[in-house]
Design a protein around this motif. Sequence first.
Motif, PDB file in Angstrom:
ATOM      1  N   GLY A 208       0.795  -1.230   0.000  1.00  0.00           N
ATOM      2  CA  GLY A 208       0.000   0.000   0.000  1.00  0.00           C
ATOM      3  C   GLY A 208       0.818   1.266   0.000  1.00  0.00           C
ATOM      4  N   SER A 209       2.100   1.163   0.272  1.00  0.00           N
ATOM      5  CA  SER A 209       2.963   2.339   0.185  1.00  0.00           C
ATOM      6  C   SER A 209       3.314   2.597  -1.278  1.00  0.00           C
ATOM      7  CB  SER A 209       4.245   2.125   0.993  1.00  0.00           C
ATOM      8  OG  SER A 209       4.991   1.048   0.466  1.00  0.00           O
ATOM      9  N   THR A 210       3.789   3.800  -1.563  1.00  0.00           N
ATOM     10  CA  THR A 210       4.285   4.088  -2.909  1.00  0.00           C
ATOM     11  C   THR A 210       5.794   3.888  -2.932  1.00  0.00           C
ATOM     12  OG1 THR A 210       4.659   6.446  -2.463  1.00  0.00           O
ATOM     13  CG2 THR A 210       2.467   5.803  -3.288  1.00  0.00           C
ATOM     14  N   LYS A 211       6.346   3.787  -4.119  1.00  0.00           N
ATOM     15  CA  LYS A 211       7.784   3.551  -4.216  1.00  0.00           C
ATOM     16  C   LYS A 211       8.580   4.730  -3.659  1.00  0.00           C
ATOM     17  CE  LYS A 211      11.289   1.494  -7.151  1.00  0.00           C
ATOM     18  NZ  LYS A 211      11.651   0.990  -8.483  1.00  0.00           N
ATOM     19  N   GLU A 212       8.050   5.940  -3.797  1.00  0.00           N
ATOM     20  CA  GLU A 212       8.721   7.112  -3.221  1.00  0.00           C
ATOM     21  C   GLU A 212       8.858   6.958  -1.711  1.00  0.00           C
ATOM     22  OE1 GLU A 212      10.279  11.242  -3.676  1.00  0.00           O
ATOM     23  OE2 GLU A 212       9.973   9.525  -5.005  1.00  0.00           O
ATOM     24  N   GLU A 213       7.804   6.464  -1.081  1.00  0.00           N
ATOM     25  CA  GLU A 213       7.829   6.243   0.363  1.00  0.00           C
ATOM     26  C   GLU A 213       8.826   5.144   0.728  1.00  0.00           C
ATOM     27  OE1 GLU A 213       3.201   7.746   0.531  1.00  0.00           O
ATOM     28  OE2 GLU A 213       3.647   5.596   0.582  1.00  0.00           O
ATOM     29  N   TRP A 214       8.818   4.088  -0.068  1.00  0.00           N
ATOM     30  CA  TRP A 214       9.772   2.995   0.155  1.00  0.00           C
ATOM     31  C   TRP A 214      11.212   3.487   0.003  1.00  0.00           C
ATOM     32  CZ3 TRP A 214      13.395   0.946  -3.243  1.00  0.00           C
ATOM     33  CH2 TRP A 214      14.046  -0.213  -2.792  1.00  0.00           C
ATOM     34  N   LYS A 215      11.448   4.352  -0.979  1.00  0.00           N
ATOM     35  CA  LYS A 215      12.788   4.892  -1.184  1.00  0.00           C
ATOM     36  C   LYS A 215      13.296   5.615   0.068  1.00  0.00           C
ATOM     37  CE  LYS A 215      12.215   5.801  -6.157  1.00  0.00           C
ATOM     38  NZ  LYS A 215      12.011   6.892  -7.150  1.00  0.00           N
TER      39      LYS A 215
END
Length: 340
Positions: A208-215
């Motif tokens: 549910g997170s976005t890749k920007e958040e994961w980064k």
Amino acid sequence: MGYRIVVAGATGNVGREMLNILEERHFPVDELAVLASRRSQGTEVTFADKTLKIQDIEQFDFSGWDMALFAIGSDATKKFAPIAAAAGCVVIDNSSLYRYDPDVPLIVPECNADAIHGYAKKNIIANPNCSTAQMVVALKPLHDRAKIKRVVVSTYQSVSGSGKDAMDELWDQTKAVYNPTSDVPPKVYTKEIAFNVIPHIDVFMEDGSTKEEWKMVAETKKIVDTNIKVTATCVRVPVFVGHSESINIEFEDFLDEDEARDILRESPGIMVIDKREDGGYVTPKECVGDFATFISRIRQDSTVENGLNLWCVSDNLRKGAALNAVQIAETLGREVLKKG
């Protein structure tokens, strides 16, 4: 004696900013080559008092060049970075391609300059994500004092992080609001960005997170400390340039807000403007064109043990991209190559 420098992607927002910063910081450039795709070949850009013509990256020979600052996106980087590295040219890459490669150092010089020596494994150094770069500049000196356990960050990211087309989309949609006969449907973004905020940057992931958040999670761990827990919500806002972040930090040890303020004031790359009065803080519009990461609104968080809140603002095209890349080049030159 200076360096032979390549800027790849010199016609884009970040590439042009790299040229500006190389000049502003008086980087010891003996020779400069500016590259882009074939369709930009022959386009002119300026550096210092010179006018340079864009060369086709497909035809360029990286042999004999010291460093290449890449701002060409992951797909092109995947093709050309190994070519440059194999030719002996150290690549400083602004894309996300190599950030999570254990054999490629991910560098923010204020935080982990010593990691620069790891470049030799692949002849490549990674530049972090724009939202991560400014945050870790603020986190690292506080972590050194009180050891951070957990970070909760909400970002307010400008459209320049998505490139020129996104900036044009915001401009055109803003004008259309005042012209009832005009309609500018979203193309870069999933929804209209003018007079709106969009809680969606990069692709969605399974959790549910976005890749920007994961980064932000992965890069903070690689740059500062693998034990720090980070949770992020990344939001695109109708601002042309300048990223802002609301950061909540939980420490292992107590850190008084006044001491935190003093630590940050003495830390490299940071400017503290924190007055508890109208206008006693920095907004993204005010940070554009500046080298610093600005910190405001430093205060205790009484809802958790050993908690602090702060507001962090920076020019994303500079510290979030071009400036950090040039600072990496400066560190590489000073600590390793030692020519300039």
